[in-house]
Design an enzyme around this catalytic site. Structure first.
Site, short mmCIF file in Angstrom:
data_model
loop_
_atom_site.label_atom_id
_atom_site.label_comp_id
_atom_site.label_asym_id
_atom_site.label_seq_id
_atom_site.Cartn_x
_atom_site.Cartn_y
_atom_site.Cartn_z
CG ASP A 144 5.55 1.10 6.61
OD1 ASP A 144 5.60 0.95 5.37
OD2 ASP A 144 5.96 0.25 7.42
CG ASP A 164 0.14 3.96 9.44
OD1 ASP A 164 0.33 3.52 8.29
OD2 ASP A 164 0.44 3.34 10.47
CG ASP A 194 0.50 1.19 20.79
OD1 ASP A 194 0.73 2.40 20.56
OD2 ASP A 194 0.94 0.28 20.06
#
Length: 451
Positions: free
Chosen positions: A62, A64, A141
């Protein structure tokens, strides 16, 4: 590191010759999105786990993108774009089967900013306040997830010390850990999952609040925890994730029935769970299919088995005891992790077929062999074979039975279990065709009148 320093971003640019990221390892779709946004005058960067994994020499699935373009501005640039999300407004740019997630830089304050943020009891329930790249880095995070790859000059932009943590193989939170976990309790699970996946250790300051704040996971949507469970156990590092959950004391908040059963000290159950997770990891590494149903059946087996045995000793019918035990455990688990019905049905069938393996009778054997869940239940029996020599012998018998021709197997099987009631009359009556009723004879004329 000084905690205050985490809230003071300091840009460190790593030039192309000092890192290992190459465009040939980046999705072509992601590159198209990055270049298109840059050409339109926006800043756009590859961000998050993809940058982290590329720097570690991995091959992320993935990709982003973070940008200063708003979701509506992204949508105007890409016809193949759809906007999703209420909690976090995102743009998904779709190229065939691949989706590139594009997020606008998020701000740290909602004063005089476009968008909206809503916080309840310290938990962010909606966050759509746009900001700068520096603010966006602070909103992420872990420090290793807050690095940005700049396709314009092929550099990596590090605002919070992520490169240092990669080298130290440690997970450190950005900001105060307790505050960040209250904002989103799932970050505790993510810490355990990333530590298992990357073979990192969790910074003691980041793991210290787990015991106190772990109960906050009960406030997280059960559907979201199902997705987190799949990431944890069905991406090739399930066994390590399981051990990390136990080490962090988080297993009881995600799978309470599993934690209770293991607390009883059943070594065979622990062996079954660990072997099941190891087998799942192996299948994933070999590119084979896996199903969440089998995995959840493995994790919850101990509690189902113990409840079924308890209710059976109290005089319940064995079939009913197993059915009630399965329903009870599934209902409790689905309050924490929303396992879809299509999976819980399969789980209950796998469990309910286990006692049927002990019924070595001709008709019951062939019915079980023809059951659509036989293969899954048989694989589950293999995991159980470590429980006792008797179960191991039972598995060997069923493995051999599958290799025999139908007629040979039928001839070797009794109509009834040798230890049971050998009343063959009822069995014969079932196999025999229904009898025709005899016609009543009409009385003769001589017997029809009065005497």
């Amino acid at each position: 590191m000084n905690p205050k320093a985490r809230n003071q971003p300091a840009l460190h640019i790593i030039p192309r010759e000092q890192h290992t990221i190459s465009r040939k390892n980046i999705s072509k779709a992601a590159l198209r999105v990055l270049y298109r946004l840059n050409e339109a005058g926006y800043n756009a960067y590859l961000v998050g786990g993809a940058v982290r994994d590329l720097l570690l020499g991995g091959h992320p699935k993935d990709f982003d993108v973070a940008t200063n373009a708003t979701p509506d501005e992204v949508k105007k640039l890409f016809r193949n774009c759809r906007l999703i999300g209420r909690r976090f407004r995102l743009a998904h740019v779709v190229y065939g089967n691949e989706i590139i997630e594009v997020a606008t830089f998020r701000g740290t304050s909602d004063e005089q900013r476009e968008g909206d943020r809503h916080i309840v009891d310290g938990r962010i329930v909606r966050d759509n306040v746009w900001g700068t790249i520096e603010e966006d880095a602070l909103r992420r995070d872990f420090r290793v997830n807050a690095m940005y790859y700049d396709v314009s000059d092929f550099s990596v932009r590090d605002y919070v010390g992520g490169m240092e943590d990669l080298q130290d193989r440690v997970l450190r939170l950005i900001g105060d850990p307790a505050t960040r976990y209250r904002e989103d309790p799932v970050r505790m699970l993510r810490a355990a999952r990333l530590a298992a996946k990357l073979d990192f250790h969790i910074d003691p300051e980041a793991s210290a609040p787990f015991a106190e704040l772990g109960p906050l996971l009960s406030s997280v949507a059960a559907a979201r925890l199902f997705d987190e469970s799949l990431k944890m156990f069905l991406t090739g590092h399930g066994l390590k994730s399981f051990h990390m959950l136990e080490e962090c004391g988080l297993l009881k908040f995600l799978f309470p029935a599993t934690a209770r059963a293991l607390k009883r000290g059943d070594r065979a159950l622990r062996s079954l769970i660990e072997q099941g997770l190891e087998n799942t990891d192996a299948r994933i590494s070999e590119g084979k299919s896996v199903t969440p149903a089998f995995l959840f059946a493995v994790l919850l087996w101990g509690e189902v088995r113990d409840l079924a045995h308890t209710w059976s000793t109290l005089g319940k019918d064995a079939t009913d005891a197993w059915s009630r035990a399965a329903a009870h455990v599934v209902a409790e688990q689905c309050q924490r992790v929303a396992i879809p019905r299509r999976f819980t049905i399969t789980m209950e069938e796998i469990w309910s077929l286990q006692p049927r393996f002990e019924q070595i009778q001709r008709k019951k054997v062939f019915r079980l062999l023809a059951h659509p869940r036989f293969r899954a239940a048989f694989d589950f029996l293999l995991l159980r074979s470590a429980e006792s020599p008797a179960i191991s012998e039972l598995w060997q018998w069923w493995r051999h039975a599958q290799q025999l021709p139908h007629d040979t197997l039928a001839a070797a099987l009794p109509l009834h279990h040798p230890g049971g009631d050998l009343d063959t009359t009822r069995e014969r009556e079932r196999e025999r065709a229904p009898r025709k009723r005899k016609r009543r004879r009409k009385p003769t004329a001589g017997k029809s009148g009065a005497s």
